[in-house]
Every structure is written in C-alpha cells, then in structure tokens.
Scaffold this motif. Structure first.
Motif, mmCIF file in Angstrom:
data_model
loop_
_atom_site.group_PDB
_atom_site.id
_atom_site.type_symbol
_atom_site.label_atom_id
_atom_site.label_comp_id
_atom_site.label_asym_id
_atom_site.label_seq_id
_atom_site.Cartn_x
_atom_site.Cartn_y
_atom_site.Cartn_z
ATOM 1 N N HIS A 136 -18.338 -1.509 14.098
ATOM 2 C CA HIS A 136 -17.215 -1.627 13.166
ATOM 3 C C HIS A 136 -16.447 -0.314 13.231
ATOM 4 O O HIS A 136 -17.006 0.744 12.943
ATOM 5 N N PHE B 275 -34.321 -17.406 30.527
ATOM 6 C CA PHE B 275 -34.614 -18.526 29.623
ATOM 7 C C PHE B 275 -34.563 -18.092 28.149
ATOM 8 O O PHE B 275 -34.369 -18.908 27.270
ATOM 9 N N LYS C 269 -31.089 -15.154 19.118
ATOM 10 C CA LYS C 269 -30.719 -16.384 19.805
ATOM 11 C C LYS C 269 -31.726 -17.482 19.500
ATOM 12 O O LYS C 269 -32.911 -17.229 19.394
ATOM 13 N N VAL D 183 -34.179 -21.852 23.866
ATOM 14 C CA VAL D 183 -33.513 -22.588 24.937
ATOM 15 C C VAL D 183 -33.958 -24.065 24.885
ATOM 16 O O VAL D 183 -35.087 -24.373 24.534
ATOM 17 N N LYS D 184 -33.016 -24.964 25.169
ATOM 18 C CA LYS D 184 -33.385 -26.379 25.294
ATOM 19 C C LYS D 184 -33.682 -26.666 26.753
ATOM 20 O O LYS D 184 -32.793 -26.512 27.590
ATOM 21 N N LEU D 185 -34.893 -27.052 27.042
ATOM 22 C CA LEU D 185 -35.234 -27.325 28.434
ATOM 23 C C LEU D 185 -34.918 -28.773 28.792
ATOM 24 O O LEU D 185 -35.166 -29.690 28.014
ATOM 25 N N LYS E 249 -24.499 -5.473 23.834
ATOM 26 C CA LYS E 249 -25.822 -5.432 23.213
ATOM 27 C C LYS E 249 -25.688 -5.159 21.719
ATOM 28 O O LYS E 249 -26.666 -5.210 20.983
ATOM 29 N N ALA E 250 -24.496 -4.825 21.256
ATOM 30 C CA ALA E 250 -24.291 -4.561 19.826
ATOM 31 C C ALA E 250 -22.819 -4.729 19.462
ATOM 32 O O ALA E 250 -21.955 -4.848 20.334
ATOM 33 N N PHE E 251 -22.561 -4.762 18.161
ATOM 34 C CA PHE E 251 -21.198 -4.721 17.652
ATOM 35 C C PHE E 251 -21.001 -3.402 16.924
ATOM 36 O O PHE E 251 -21.960 -2.803 16.423
ATOM 37 N N ALA F 241 -30.631 -18.147 27.381
ATOM 38 C CA ALA F 241 -29.830 -19.338 27.675
ATOM 39 C C ALA F 241 -29.884 -20.358 26.545
ATOM 40 O O ALA F 241 -30.802 -20.356 25.722
ATOM 41 N N ASP F 242 -28.886 -21.229 26.499
ATOM 42 C CA ASP F 242 -28.890 -22.346 25.571
ATOM 43 C C ASP F 242 -29.606 -23.548 26.175
ATOM 44 O O ASP F 242 -30.314 -24.272 25.495
ATOM 45 N N TYR F 243 -29.367 -23.762 27.474
ATOM 46 C CA TYR F 243 -29.985 -24.878 28.178
ATOM 47 C C TYR F 243 -30.615 -24.357 29.456
ATOM 48 O O TYR F 243 -30.045 -23.487 30.118
ATOM 49 N N GLY F 244 -31.787 -24.896 29.771
ATOM 50 C CA GLY F 244 -32.456 -24.418 30.968
ATOM 51 C C GLY F 244 -33.085 -25.545 31.763
ATOM 52 O O GLY F 244 -33.524 -26.561 31.200
ATOM 53 N N GLU G 232 -23.974 -3.183 14.401
ATOM 54 C CA GLU G 232 -24.863 -4.296 14.089
ATOM 55 C C GLU G 232 -25.302 -4.941 15.379
ATOM 56 O O GLU G 232 -24.592 -4.894 16.386
ATOM 57 N N LYS G 233 -26.481 -5.541 15.335
ATOM 58 C CA LYS G 233 -26.978 -6.199 16.539
ATOM 59 C C LYS G 233 -26.632 -7.680 16.457
ATOM 60 O O LYS G 233 -26.534 -8.255 15.371
ATOM 61 N N PRO G 234 -26.432 -8.315 17.617
ATOM 62 C CA PRO G 234 -26.098 -9.743 17.595
ATOM 63 C C PRO G 234 -27.225 -10.538 16.937
ATOM 64 O O PRO G 234 -28.389 -10.135 17.000
#
Ligand SMILES: Cc1cc2nc3c(=O)[nH]c(=O)nc-3n(C[C@H](O)[C@H](O)[C@H](O)COP(=O)(O)OP(=O)(O)OC[C@H]3O[C@@H](n4cnc5c(N)ncnc54)[C@H](O)[C@@H]3O)c2cc1C
Lengths: 248, 322
Positions: free
Chosen positions: B140, B292, A223, A226-228, B136-138, B295-298, A218-220
C-alpha cells in the motif's frame, strides 16, 4: 569510456517474503541478499566493455552498510570501484535523485541500471535518473554497443523489438539479453581477494526528498486446493474452463 | 482538475488496455468528483472512449510521433496535463507506458506508483494498492505529491462501461528536437501473433517438453485458443524458444485470464511472474510438482499424450461455440 552500474541489493529469488512491525517492514530474517538479477546482466555487459573497449566500471548503490557484501560481490566479478550512498533507499525518486548527484559529478558516458528491482518492482529509477541529468534513456534494453559517442541499443517492446541509436551520455534500464545467462560470472577466489582491496567509497547523501511512501504490505490470500481432472476426462476440463472459470 | 489518461493505440486502433485505463480513470474521477480526459496520439477513431467513461478526448495527430519516442510522448502528456490542470494521470503497464512514466514523473514533479491493481483506497492521503516482490506481496503506497501518476497493472481492473458522450478537441503540443534524441532505426514486430503483453490466454511450455521440436502441439493449442506462447527460463536459456517468451520473475510478467503450464515444475521464480493470471492450469507427470499448489485446475499426466487429445477437444469446443 566511463561506466557506472547501479546495483540494487535485493532478496534472493527463492526468499520467503514476510513482513514485521505490523506489516510495515520487510522481514530480512534469514533472507539472503543478492545483486538484483537485471543489474547483474548489466554488470556483466559492463565487464565486456571493460575487457574489449578499455572502459572503467564503477558501481553504485544507495543503501546502508548491510549492502556492502553485495557491492563486494560486484567488485569480485570485476568492477573497478564502488560507491555507496549512505542512506536507506525509501522510494524510486529519492534513489534517482541521490544517484544523479554522483552521476553528474563523475561525468559518466554510460550508466547501466536494471529495468526494475525484484523487490519493489518500481521500474522508475533509470528513467528518472536519465531525466534528472539530461541523458539519453533506453528502457528494457536487451543489446548494447557503443562506438565513439554513439550507442546502438535494442529495446524490447510488446511483441517484438526495436533498434535505436542515441548519443552518449546514455542511461539504460537493462535486462536479460544484454548478456546471456551462461555469460554470468561467479566470482573466483582471485576476484574475491582482489575485491577486498578495491575502493569502496562511502558518500553522505544529499538528503533527497521522497514522493511516495510504502505504508504497509500484505500477502496474497492463500490459494484454494487445485481441482484435479483425469487425463481420460478432458471434457470436464473444458467444461470447468468454460462454465466455472469462464475463461474460454 | 480532470483525470488525464493516456489511451495507447497501434496503427490507429486502440488496444484493450486503453479501455481498461479509461474505465479506471472514470472510477477515480467519480471518487474525486471530476471528469476524465483521454489523450490519444494518432488514433483513427476515438468515440469508443466515451463508452468507458471519457468526458473529453484530446486528440493529437503528428507524423513525427508515428514511431514511439518516450521523451516526445512524455512531453505531450506533460503539456496535456498542464492544460487540463490534471492532478492524477493514469497510464497502462505496456512497455511504452513503463518507459515514459518515470520521465513524465520528473517533468511534472509527480510521485509515480507502478503496478497498481485497484482504485485508490483513500483520496487523502492518496493511497493505492500495488504488487511488490514480483507478485509475492501487495504494497500500500501513499503518493505524497500534488500531481500523481498511476501505472495500472494489466487485467487488474477490467472494462467497465459508463456511456459518456465524449467531446473532442485537437491538440498540438510544442515538441523540440531534444524530445527526439533517441533515433528509432527499425522496429521488428511479430505480425499475426498474439503477444504475451496483450494475450487473454497464455500457453506455456517447460523443460518437460524435452526439446524445441516438440513445440508444435503448444503452438497448435495457442492457435486454437487465440493465445500467446510462453516458456520457462531454462527453455529460453537453452535456446529452444526465444528470450521474448521467457516468463517469470526475471522474464516477462503474465497477467492473463488463463495460463496453461505444460511440463513446467512451478519453481518459485516462475510462479512469481505468472501469479497475477486469473486462472491457472497445470499439466505435469509429477503429482509432487509445486505448480499443483498454485494452480486452479490440474491434470496429472504425460503432456505428449494429454496435449494432442486436449487440442482435439478444444477444436471441437471452439467449433460448436463460435
Ligand atoms: C535468479 C533466478 C531467477 C529465475 N527466474 C526465473 C524466471 O523468471 N522464470 C522461470 O521460469 N524460471 C526462473 N528461474 C528458474 C527456476 O528456478 C526453475 O529452474 C525453472 O523455472 C524450471 O523450469 P521448468 O519448470 O521448465 O523445468 P523443470 O523444473 O525441469 O521442470 C520440468 C517439469 O516438467 C515435468 N515433465 C517432465 N516430462 C513431462 C511430460 N512428458 N509431461 C508433462 N510434464 C513433464 C516434470 O515433472 C517437471 O515438473 C530462475 C532461477 C534463478 C536462480
């Protein structure tokens, strides 16, 4: 000195990773395959032993005919001959077991494998192989010298390194450091021509068992955005890291 | 039947990963209605393992094991597993654990799944989720053998308290010379510095920092945050930083709580190796930099202006929050 280098045939590092057949198979469509980077560092170190210490270098892969271009590339880099064990690689144990038969028969002094392959990241073939044939084993190996019957190796450990000596025969799980990035060789025309004439021996498998089975993939999850944060408002970043992400 | 877990220590003290693997083993033991036995080697004080769910601690003290030797450690684990009749053995993802796991797997005829990120999805068939294709993947994976070895990815399960009173037992496995066929000549370990393997926070610099002389501010940030320093591949290839700091697909994996990337573009090979980090921050002048997207914050800005200011703010924050 007789050296065997284990070559894993893996998707290029820039590959898009997708799956087919209800997410049970890796989608090779449009994917370029290369020598596993950890193995390439080992192969290049083997070339040094060949040129400086007169070693012979065989390469080996467990896989179907589709892996042959990768083996030819390793021959073009300078390996003397190639062996392909003609069976699909299904799990680490099966691969180690198939390799062990050839490794024993060939009486190799040194078997160079990569710390892990970048596709399944199992990280188990070198250690299993060493144990199956009763050879010494050094993992995450970043430097290797051989004198007579003794190898001196440096192993990367968490937060440092460790220098060890071991008697041959030795199996290593290698990685960058065995040689530098700038030592890696791009096959030249002459190498490519010569590689075509070098032996590539196809052996039938022993029929080793598997112990594990990759059931599905499975792929993640995708996402979020991003919060700038403005460079003029760094307090906001600290606030987010402290109160929202709770990581500082 | 007890689930056996190897709790690694350093200079007698447990690492955080030891508590994480015990927490995880507790989870499996509960699924299977059995107990957790922890094997310790030269640890000083073991009562803390009960806090995370160990029922029993098997305690091995032996000067010959003062330095890690994979075969000898694997043999100790093999003997402990046989003594306990263990069907599941849990290891961490430390360099030492990854070194001994395949040796142990052959000794016990056990199937081994590395980089596991969650409790088994089912007991029969015994299926676990692990990372593959360098994050890049999981994948099982079913472990089909009677005895099973799980290598747990760092920081994937976390610490869970279970408050057991662990009983203690000493243990003396028989070790032969063949188990010491690798001679450790010297160990060169950085002291007083957080390592990438153990770090909760990693501060990482890329080619955007222009040269090794500019790493002072990176080290300062790492100091303030108690973080490890890391770098992108070209930075180590050019010799600006040691290879041991190279993270990414062909370098070290990072699975920290916080990863701060400064002057790093976010190439696919870089991201693959650091993606398992929980929170990612990027500081880069180029708003189009691929980081970017990961990321969560940039912060879109010049590292040479942003980082020194951020360091001052972080110092203030630490001063008022400690
Ligand atoms: C087989 C293979 C394996 C690889 N494995 C890895 C790996 O494991 N790890 C890895 O990291 N790479 C790996 N790479 C390399 C990868 O493709 C990239 O080349 C590399 O990650 C780029 O490093 P970088 O981000 O530091 O440099 P660059 O891509 O040059 O990026 C520098 C960034 O800094 C920014 N910048 C410039 N000045 C400033 C400033 N003043 N302030 C803030 N930002 C600034 C720029 O906008 C740019 O985004 C691999 C490549 C290959 C082919």
């Amino acid at each position: 000195m007789k050296i065997l280098v284990c070559i894993s045939h893996v998707p290029d590092t820039t590959s898009k990773i997708n799956f087919t057949d209800n997410d049970t198979k890796f989608d090779t469509n449009g994917v370029q395959f290369v020598i596993n980077p950890n193995d390439e560092f080992g192969l290049t170190r083997a070339m040094w032993f060949k040129e400086k210490q007169g070693a012979t270098v065989d390469i080996i892969n467990v896989g179907g005919p589709e892996t042959e271009p990768t083996l030819r590339k390793a021959l073009a880099i300078g390996a003397d001959s190639a062996i392909r064990i003609n069976t699909e690689a299904l799990d680490g144990f099966q691969v180690a077991k198939e390799l062990s038969a050839v490794a024993k028969e060939g009486n190799y002094d040194l078997i160079i494998a990569g710390r892990e392959s970048i596709d399944y990241n199992g990280g188990m073939v070198p250690g299993m192989l060493a144990n199956l044939i009763g050879a010494s084993f050094v993992n995450t190996c970043i430097s290797l010298e051989v004198e007579g019957e003794t190898a001196t190796a440096i192993r990367e450990i968490d937060g440092g390194k460790e220098t060890v000596t071991a008697k041959l025969p030795l199996v290593i799980g290698g990685q960058k450091g065995l040689v530098e990035e700038s030592d890696l060789r791009i096959p030249n025309m002459r190498g490519i021509m010569m590689a075509r004439k070098k032996p590539l021996d196809v052996k039938e498998p022993q029929g080793a068992d598997t112990e594990t089975k990759a059931v599905s993939f499975e792929k993640p999850a995708p996402k979020g955005e991003v919060k700038l944060v403005s460079p003029d408002n760094l307090d906001e970043l600290i606030d987010l890291l402290h109160n929202e992400a709770k990581v500082i | 039947m007890s689930v056996l877990v190897f709790t690694e220590s350093e200079e007698g003290k447990f690492k955080k990963t030891a508590y994480e693997v015990v927490s995880y083993a507790r989870g499996i033991a509960d699924m299977m209605n059995t107990t957790v036995t922890a094997l310790t080697i030269n640890a000083d004080e073991t009562s803390s393992l009960g806090t995370y769910g160990a029922d029993k601690v098997v305690h091995l003290k032996n000067d010959k094991l003062a330095k890690f030797t994979a075969n000898a450690y694997a043999s100790a684990l093999t003997q402990a597993a046989q003594k306990e009749g263990s069907k599941v053995i849990v290891l961490s993802s430390s360099a030492n654990a990854k070194y001994l796991a395949p040796i142990l797997a052959v000794d016990l005829n056990a199937g081994y799944a590395s980089n596991v990120v969650a409790l088994p999805e089912s007991e029969s068939p015994f299926t676990v989720k692990r990372t593959a294709f360098t994050n890049k993947a999981f994948n099982h994976t079913e472990i089909k053998t009677d005895v099973k070895i799980i290598g747990l990815s760092k920081n994937s399960f976390g610490l869970k308290e279970a408050q057991k009173e662990a009983s203690e037992e000493s243990f003396e496995p028989s070790l032969d010379d063949v188990h010491f066929n690798i001679d450790v000549q010297s160990v060169d370990k950085v002291k007083d510095k957080v390592t990438i393997a153990d770090a909760e926070i990693v501060v990482s610099g890329g080619r955007g920092l222009k040269g090794p002389e500019n790493w002072g501010m990176i080290e300062e940030m790492a100091d303030i945050l108690g973080a490890a320093t890391a770098c992108s591949k070209p930075v180590s290839d050019m010799g600006w930083r040691p290879h041991s700091e190279h993270v990414g697909q062909t370098g070290k994996p990072v699975a920290s709580n916080l990863y701060i990337a400064i002057g790093i573009s976010g190439a696919i090979q870089h991201l693959a190796g650091i993606n398992a980090s929980k929170t990612k921050v990027v500081i880069n002048t180029d708003p189009e930099a691929p980081f970017f997207k990961a990321a969560d914050y940039g912060i879109i800005g010049d590292a040479f202006e942003v980082v020194p200011k951020l360091n001052e703010k972080l110092k203030e924050f630490k001063a008022s929050n400690s």
